[in-house]
Design a protein around this motif. Structure first.
Motif, PDB file in Angstrom:
ATOM      1  N   TYR A  43      91.539 -16.073   9.994  1.00 54.61           N
ATOM      2  CA  TYR A  43      90.910 -15.560   8.934  1.00 54.61           C
ATOM      3  C   TYR A  43      89.687 -14.868   9.284  1.00 54.61           C
ATOM      4  CZ  TYR A  43      93.863 -17.409   5.006  1.00 54.61           C
ATOM      5  OH  TYR A  43      95.070 -17.577   4.104  1.00 54.61           O
ATOM      6  N   LEU A  44      88.829 -15.522  10.008  1.00 53.59           N
ATOM      7  CA  LEU A  44      87.422 -15.142  10.340  1.00 53.59           C
ATOM      8  C   LEU A  44      87.652 -13.846  11.428  1.00 53.59           C
ATOM      9  CD1 LEU A  44      85.684 -18.365  11.075  1.00 53.59           C
ATOM     10  CD2 LEU A  44      85.239 -16.945   9.136  1.00 53.59           C
ATOM     11  N   ASP A  45      88.724 -13.803  12.272  1.00 53.32           N
ATOM     12  CA  ASP A  45      88.797 -12.496  12.886  1.00 53.32           C
ATOM     13  C   ASP A  45      89.123 -11.324  12.236  1.00 53.32           C
ATOM     14  OD1 ASP A  45      88.366 -13.741  15.372  1.00 53.32           O
ATOM     15  OD2 ASP A  45      90.477 -13.958  15.820  1.00 53.32           O
ATOM     16  N   ASP A  46      89.963 -11.623  11.042  1.00 50.95           N
ATOM     17  CA  ASP A  46      90.299 -10.567   9.997  1.00 50.95           C
ATOM     18  C   ASP A  46      88.981 -10.187   9.163  1.00 50.95           C
ATOM     19  OD1 ASP A  46      91.776  -8.464   8.757  1.00 50.95           O
ATOM     20  OD2 ASP A  46      93.041  -9.890   7.295  1.00 50.95           O
ATOM     21  N   ILE A  47      88.455 -11.188   8.691  1.00 52.98           N
ATOM     22  CA  ILE A  47      87.179 -10.738   7.874  1.00 52.98           C
ATOM     23  C   ILE A  47      86.142  -9.944   8.705  1.00 52.98           C
ATOM     24  CG2 ILE A  47      85.215 -12.031   6.778  1.00 52.98           C
ATOM     25  CD1 ILE A  47      87.277 -14.225   5.789  1.00 52.98           C
ATOM     26  N   GLU A  48      86.066 -10.467  10.135  1.00 54.53           N
ATOM     27  CA  GLU A  48      85.104  -9.679  10.742  1.00 54.53           C
ATOM     28  C   GLU A  48      85.762  -8.251  10.959  1.00 54.53           C
ATOM     29  OE1 GLU A  48      83.014  -9.761  15.431  1.00 54.53           O
ATOM     30  OE2 GLU A  48      84.490 -11.291  14.693  1.00 54.53           O
ATOM     31  N   CYS A  83      87.934  -6.486   8.824  1.00 57.10           N
ATOM     32  CA  CYS A  83      87.789  -5.361   7.654  1.00 57.10           C
ATOM     33  C   CYS A  83      87.110  -5.901   6.485  1.00 57.10           C
ATOM     34  CB  CYS A  83      89.385  -5.425   7.202  1.00 57.10           C
ATOM     35  SG  CYS A  83      90.137  -6.714   6.398  1.00 57.10           S
ATOM     36  N   GLY A  84      86.481  -7.142   6.528  1.00 59.66           N
ATOM     37  CA  GLY A  84      85.731  -7.612   5.419  1.00 59.66           C
ATOM     38  C   GLY A  84      86.615  -8.362   4.433  1.00 59.66           C
ATOM     39  N   SER A  85      87.852  -8.581   4.883  1.00 60.46           N
ATOM     40  CA  SER A  85      88.743  -9.255   3.724  1.00 60.46           C
ATOM     41  C   SER A  85      90.076  -9.663   4.580  1.00 60.46           C
ATOM     42  CB  SER A  85      89.316  -8.149   2.461  1.00 60.46           C
ATOM     43  OG  SER A  85      90.089  -8.684   1.574  1.00 60.46           O
ATOM     44  N   LEU A  86      91.273  -9.817   3.795  1.00 64.95           N
ATOM     45  CA  LEU A  86      92.345 -10.409   4.251  1.00 64.95           C
ATOM     46  C   LEU A  86      93.533  -9.336   4.126  1.00 64.95           C
ATOM     47  CD1 LEU A  86      91.640 -14.052   3.266  1.00 64.95           C
ATOM     48  CD2 LEU A  86      91.331 -13.135   5.439  1.00 64.95           C
ATOM     49  N   HIS A  87      94.599  -9.908   5.051  1.00 70.07           N
ATOM     50  CA  HIS A  87      95.863  -9.285   4.937  1.00 70.07           C
ATOM     51  C   HIS A  87      97.142 -10.027   4.539  1.00 70.07           C
ATOM     52  CE1 HIS A  87      93.688  -6.276   7.254  1.00 70.07           C
ATOM     53  NE2 HIS A  87      94.681  -5.397   7.134  1.00 70.07           N
ATOM     54  N   GLU A  88      98.305  -9.541   4.293  1.00 66.71           N
ATOM     55  CA  GLU A  88      99.232 -10.561   3.798  1.00 66.71           C
ATOM     56  C   GLU A  88      99.894 -11.179   4.953  1.00 66.71           C
ATOM     57  OE1 GLU A  88     102.030  -8.966   0.645  1.00 66.71           O
ATOM     58  OE2 GLU A  88     101.604  -7.121   1.215  1.00 66.71           O
ATOM     59  N   ARG A  95      96.799 -10.184  15.099  1.00 61.84           N
ATOM     60  CA  ARG A  95      96.635  -8.853  14.728  1.00 61.84           C
ATOM     61  C   ARG A  95      96.810  -8.867  13.347  1.00 61.84           C
ATOM     62  NH1 ARG A  95      99.134  -4.146  14.513  1.00 61.84           N
ATOM     63  NH2 ARG A  95     100.916  -4.820  15.551  1.00 61.84           N
ATOM     64  N   PRO A  96      95.932  -8.507  12.380  1.00 59.05           N
ATOM     65  CA  PRO A  96      96.449  -8.080  10.924  1.00 59.05           C
ATOM     66  C   PRO A  96      97.598  -7.089  10.757  1.00 59.05           C
ATOM     67  CG  PRO A  96      94.541  -7.382  11.159  1.00 59.05           C
ATOM     68  CD  PRO A  96      94.654  -8.088  12.376  1.00 59.05           C
ATOM     69  N   LEU A  97      98.402  -7.585   9.875  1.00 62.24           N
ATOM     70  CA  LEU A  97      99.662  -6.603   9.560  1.00 62.24           C
ATOM     71  C   LEU A  97      99.662  -6.290   8.071  1.00 62.24           C
ATOM     72  CD1 LEU A  97     102.545  -8.524  11.630  1.00 62.24           C
ATOM     73  CD2 LEU A  97     101.139  -6.695  12.496  1.00 62.24           C
ATOM     74  N   ALA A  98     100.625  -5.283   7.588  1.00 68.17           N
ATOM     75  CA  ALA A  98     100.922  -4.932   6.406  1.00 68.17           C
ATOM     76  C   ALA A  98      99.505  -5.052   5.628  1.00 68.17           C
ATOM     77  CB  ALA A  98     101.698  -5.763   5.765  1.00 68.17           C
ATOM     78  N   PRO A  99      98.629  -3.772   5.825  1.00 67.82           N
ATOM     79  CA  PRO A  99      97.403  -3.784   4.954  1.00 67.82           C
ATOM     80  C   PRO A  99      97.857  -3.665   3.410  1.00 67.82           C
ATOM     81  CG  PRO A  99      97.186  -2.367   6.870  1.00 67.82           C
ATOM     82  CD  PRO A  99      98.711  -2.888   6.761  1.00 67.82           C
ATOM     83  N   THR A 118      91.221   4.827  10.026  1.00 64.23           N
ATOM     84  CA  THR A 118      91.136   3.805  11.110  1.00 64.23           C
ATOM     85  C   THR A 118      92.254   2.450  10.731  1.00 64.23           C
ATOM     86  OG1 THR A 118      89.441   2.340   9.788  1.00 64.23           O
ATOM     87  CG2 THR A 118      88.703   4.100  11.257  1.00 64.23           C
ATOM     88  N   GLY A 119      92.818   2.655   9.658  1.00 62.25           N
ATOM     89  CA  GLY A 119      93.603   1.556   9.443  1.00 62.25           C
ATOM     90  C   GLY A 119      93.089   0.184   9.126  1.00 62.25           C
ATOM     91  N   ARG A 120      91.729   0.289   8.596  1.00 63.02           N
ATOM     92  CA  ARG A 120      90.921  -1.033   8.794  1.00 63.02           C
ATOM     93  C   ARG A 120      91.004  -1.788   7.259  1.00 63.02           C
ATOM     94  NH1 ARG A 120      87.435  -2.384  12.832  1.00 63.02           N
ATOM     95  NH2 ARG A 120      87.596  -1.212  14.507  1.00 63.02           N
ATOM     96  N   GLU A 121      91.721  -0.943   6.312  1.00 66.07           N
ATOM     97  CA  GLU A 121      91.600  -1.445   5.064  1.00 66.07           C
ATOM     98  C   GLU A 121      92.395  -2.696   4.823  1.00 66.07           C
ATOM     99  OE1 GLU A 121      89.897  -0.420   2.661  1.00 66.07           O
ATOM    100  OE2 GLU A 121      89.275   1.451   3.142  1.00 66.07           O
ATOM    101  N   GLY A 122      91.922  -3.837   4.171  1.00 66.07           N
ATOM    102  CA  GLY A 122      92.639  -5.030   3.983  1.00 66.07           C
ATOM    103  C   GLY A 122      92.684  -5.120   2.408  1.00 66.07           C
ATOM    104  N   GLY A 123      92.084  -6.096   1.843  1.00 69.70           N
ATOM    105  CA  GLY A 123      92.049  -6.334   0.593  1.00 69.70           C
ATOM    106  C   GLY A 123      92.916  -7.329  -0.218  1.00 69.70           C
ATOM    107  N   PHE A 124      94.072  -7.916   0.589  1.00 66.73           N
ATOM    108  CA  PHE A 124      94.736  -8.939   0.012  1.00 66.73           C
ATOM    109  C   PHE A 124      94.405 -10.281   0.278  1.00 66.73           C
ATOM    110  CE2 PHE A 124      98.131 -12.141   0.008  1.00 66.73           C
ATOM    111  CZ  PHE A 124      99.102 -11.558  -0.780  1.00 66.73           C
ATOM    112  N   VAL A 125      94.177 -10.764  -1.037  1.00 61.62           N
ATOM    113  CA  VAL A 125      93.245 -12.320  -1.119  1.00 61.62           C
ATOM    114  C   VAL A 125      94.502 -13.242  -1.669  1.00 61.62           C
ATOM    115  CG1 VAL A 125      91.461 -13.479  -2.269  1.00 61.62           C
ATOM    116  CG2 VAL A 125      91.245 -11.096  -1.641  1.00 61.62           C
ATOM    117  N   GLY A 126      94.896 -12.925  -2.896  1.00 60.20           N
ATOM    118  CA  GLY A 126      96.001 -13.841  -3.229  1.00 60.20           C
ATOM    119  C   GLY A 126      96.020 -15.185  -2.989  1.00 60.20           C
ATOM    120  N   TRP A 127      97.496 -15.407  -2.462  1.00 64.70           N
ATOM    121  CA  TRP A 127      97.713 -16.955  -1.971  1.00 64.70           C
ATOM    122  C   TRP A 127      96.770 -17.272  -0.983  1.00 64.70           C
ATOM    123  CZ3 TRP A 127     103.476 -15.789  -2.853  1.00 64.70           C
ATOM    124  CH2 TRP A 127     103.889 -14.878  -1.918  1.00 64.70           C
TER     125      TRP A 127
END
Length: 411
Positions: A351-356, A358-363, A371-375, A382-391
């Motif tokens: 999680y901390l790697d992902d937050i660093e 894109c500032g958020s999380l991925h699915e 590596r984060p997948l499925a933005p 840059t493909g850096r958008e995350g935004g999945f918080v959810g569960w």
């Protein structure tokens, strides 16, 4: 077989700091999952985040469970989730998996509600200390929960089947398949465990509302389904549950996350559950990765970490936080405290790697690299958008459990 050795542990100071940092970020991200009532959706509701603005069935259930366990607790969102489901029943009596502000079935219209309604209703009433709002809805809850008996239950075995892999929520799960020829013929361990929990929840709810005969009936149904699972889906030789193809009674021997859901539900005798965990779960040859636990065994011929969200998400290997919540519950339930704590720490680093990043999380995440997948938002250049918080918020609940908190969701 010995348990797979974990990488060197963090020091207690580092572990504590990482957990506190994750909690700080989850506290920051949590408001993104709560939406006010609007349009067709009559009550405030929970969304996964990213481009998902709908109330989804099991996403909404688990997000609401997380909110119910906060300090202060927010059990009203389980109530709202339940009422939004009940307000969206279609004229033919069916209930969709997805509710949007424009109406029912605005996205993926063929998907129907997964077996979580009774669990949400019962837990909302119990944690909120008020069952009175459930009284006028009791008969409809029973009808919806038991409706699957006529459409997705195999009379010969007493087992339930998914419509297909997409309907299971694990979109391309090889333990189920999306083959049209196998429609309603894959009796997987997960759907039967979910349905078992529904009958248990109905029994508790019926008892509290004064329907003693119903309470006994649903308890019996839960017991019979548990016995059918052990008879038809459990392999003593393989020490695992498998999916049964109801067309010929054969097993699909695929080491998938769905085989472990009965352990989340507490259905497995301790000696069997512990051996299953040792053989498949906490084993780098199958599900254990440096970054968490895989959704499909690394030995499976279809194992991959493809970054996919269209036409469906990838459950053939990547680390899904909701999957790791099921696994974590199994580890805690069956006495693997050290492994549960190590899993939490691996997920905290992920999680901390992902937050660093894109500032958020991925699915989900690549099980080999982290590596984060499925933005879950429109990708930028840059493909850096995350935004999945959810569960994904359930990691905070997991942290609290390993740190000794009495937790209302681990029942």
């Amino acid at each position: 077989m010995e348990l797979q050795q974990a990488p060197p542990r963090q020091t207690s100071t580092t572990r504590h700091d990482a957990r506190r940092e994750v909690v700080r970020h989850l506290d920051r991200l949590r408001p993104q999952v709560i939406m006010p009532a609007r349009g067709f959706i009559r009550y405030p509701y929970c969304i996964p985040g990213g481009f998902y603005e709908q109330q989804w069935d099991w996403d909404g259930f688990f997000i609401s469970c997380h909110l119910a366990s906060r300090d202060p607790a927010r059990p009203e969102y389980l109530k709202y989730w339940t009422l939004n489901v009940l307000n969206s029943v279609l004229p033919d009596g069916d209930v969709a998996a997805c509710i949007s502000t424009e109406g029912v079935r605005a996205r993926l219209p063929s998907l129907r509600l997964k077996p979580f309604l009774a669990q949400g209703a019962e837990l909302a009433g119990r944690l909120g200390g008020d069952d009175s709002w459930l009284v006028p809805h009791y008969d409809e809850i029973v009808r919806i929960v038991t409706r699957r008996e006529a459409s997705h239950r195999d009379a010969a075995t007493g087992l339930y089947a998914w419509e297909d892999a997409m309907s299971s929520g694990a979109d391309n799960n090889v333990a189920v398949t999306n083959d049209p020829e196998a429609r309603r013929k894959m009796a997987a361990a997960d759907v039967n465990a979910f349905q078992y929990r529904e009958y248990e929840a109905l029994s508790r709810l019926a008892d509290r509302l004064g329907h003693a005969e119903d309470a006994r009936r649903f308890a019996t149904m839960a017991s019979k389904l548990s016995a059918a699972m052990m008879k038809h889906l459990w392999s003593p030789d393989d020490v695992s549950f498998w999916t049964m193809d109801l067309r010929d009674g054969t097993w699909r021997r695929r080491v998938s996350y769905s085989n472990f859901v009965p352990l989340w539900a507490g259905l497995v005798p301790r000696v069997h559950a512990r051996e299953m965990i040792r053989r498949y779960l906490w084993n780098a040859d199958h599900l254990l990765s440096p970054h968490g636990l895989r959704s499909l065994s690394a030995r499976d011929p279809d194992y991959n970490n493809v970054n996919m969200i269209d036409p469906h998400s990838n459950w053939q290997g990547p680390i899904w936080p909701i999957v790791n919540y099921f696994y974590f519950t199994a580890l805690v339930r069956y006495g693997f405290a050290d492994e549960a704590e190590e899993l939490v720490d691996r997920l905290c680093r992920l999680y901390l790697d992902d937050i660093e990043f894109c500032g958020s999380l991925h699915e989900n995440y690549d099980a080999e690299t982290g590596r984060p997948l499925a933005p879950s938002a429109d990708q930028s250049a840059t493909g850096r958008e995350g935004g999945f918080v959810g569960w994904n918020l359930l990691l905070q609940d997991m942290i609290e459990v390993v740190e000794g908190r009495e937790h209302p969701l681990f029942i």
